[in-house]
Design a protein around this motif. Structure first.
Motif, mmCIF file in Angstrom:
data_model
loop_
_atom_site.group_PDB
_atom_site.id
_atom_site.type_symbol
_atom_site.label_atom_id
_atom_site.label_comp_id
_atom_site.label_asym_id
_atom_site.label_seq_id
_atom_site.Cartn_x
_atom_site.Cartn_y
_atom_site.Cartn_z
ATOM 1 N N ALA A 1 51.358 -11.388 -43.259
ATOM 2 C CA ALA A 1 52.790 -11.653 -43.448
ATOM 3 C C ALA A 1 53.172 -13.002 -42.829
ATOM 4 O O ALA A 1 53.908 -13.788 -43.430
ATOM 5 C CB ALA A 1 53.616 -10.525 -42.831
ATOM 6 N N ASP B 1 57.042 -13.557 -42.162
ATOM 7 C CA ASP B 1 57.442 -13.163 -40.806
ATOM 8 C C ASP B 1 57.394 -14.390 -39.907
ATOM 9 O O ASP B 1 56.603 -15.303 -40.128
ATOM 10 C CB ASP B 1 56.428 -12.151 -40.229
ATOM 11 N N GLU C 1 56.309 -1.917 -41.182
ATOM 12 C CA GLU C 1 56.628 -3.345 -41.261
ATOM 13 C C GLU C 1 57.042 -3.914 -39.903
ATOM 14 O O GLU C 1 57.321 -5.092 -39.781
ATOM 15 C CB GLU C 1 57.704 -3.599 -42.317
ATOM 16 N N PHE D 1 52.893 -2.157 -47.774
ATOM 17 C CA PHE D 1 52.760 -1.755 -46.371
ATOM 18 C C PHE D 1 52.087 -0.391 -46.203
ATOM 19 O O PHE D 1 51.563 -0.088 -45.131
ATOM 20 C CB PHE D 1 54.145 -1.693 -45.710
#
Ligand code: ZN
Length: 241
Positions: free
Chosen positions: A65, A71, A122, A104
């Motif tokens: 991510a 992220d 997540e 996920f």
């Protein structure tokens, strides 16, 4: 059915190849990857290509991510951060698109699969202690939940009386118990055993077995030096910490 479960490859192509070589001799029907294909190591695009080709399912890890820009890397330590910034520079657009689309969670009739934890996959929570596990058992209904993320292969066991931690290398899964099984890391083990770790679950005999696979660590370390990755990350592969 025999399911091979791999996790935390971390751009270590040499260990990934060695693990697939072992999987090829294990008569498996399905390969599931729990994420963190990239981060830390020197071969992100190559690892993503191989996982795409070989795994039936692949989930999103926190490094995937972050590398894909989904992220922030604020919570990463300085070495992980450096490696993500390097990874972002070398990722091809195709690899980035693939990582961005990873799910996920995966569920099968008798198991749930996540990278970090079943409560909020997540949010990248770690299941380290029996206490952590006790809480996580409330968040899935299946008999077994497979996880990665800590890079330490360990089995948390719940029965009607207690919660325990098991470090057995082979475990018969009993109908009166439930399990959270961490399969360990292919590309950066942290249990002071430098060999790659993954697991095979035989759903007919309901038995789980850890596989530990030696690989050419100096080869990966050489590639990391060439890439200019942090020295600490290079050294830790040698002693599995
Ligand atoms: Zn990881």
């Amino acid at each position: 059915m025999r399911v091979a479960i791999i996790s935390d490859i971390h751009s270590n192509y040499v260990s990934l190849e060695a693990v697939f070589c072992d999987i090829d001799q294990q008569n498996v029907d399905q390969i599931i990857c729990l994420g963190d294909i990239v981060g830390y190591g020197p071969a992100p695009n190559e690892c993503v290509d191989l996982v795409r080709e070989r795994a039936d399912v692949c989930l999103m890890g926190n490094h995937d991510a972050a590398a894909a820009g989904l992220d922030s890397i604020e919570t990463f330590n300085v070495f992980a951060k450096d490696a993500i910034l390097w990874t972002q520079k070398v990722l091809t657009e195709m690899t980035r698109d693939y990582l961005s689309g990873l799910p996920f969670v995966h569920t099968s009739p008798d198991a749930v699969y996540v990278h970090s934890s079943p409560d909020r996959p997540e949010e990248w929570n770690y299941i380290v202690s029996v206490y952590d596990a006790q809480n996580q058992f409330l968040h899935f209904g299946a008999q077994v939940c497979f996880v990665g993320h800590t890079h330490v292969g360990v089995i948390f066991v719940q029965n009607q009386f207690s919660h325990k931690i098991s470090r057995e290398k082979t475990r018969e899964l009993n109908q009166n118990e439930r399990y959270i099984i961490n399969v360990g890391a292919v590309g950066q083990p942290r249990d002071y055993d430098s060999a790659a770790s993954y697991g095979i679950w035989d759903t007919d005999s309901n038995k789980f077995v850890y596989r530990r696979i030696e690989y050419d660590i100096p080869q990966t370390q050489f590639q990391m030096e060439q890439a200019g990755l942090p020295q600490y990350l290079i050294e830790r592969l040698g002693d599995g910490r």
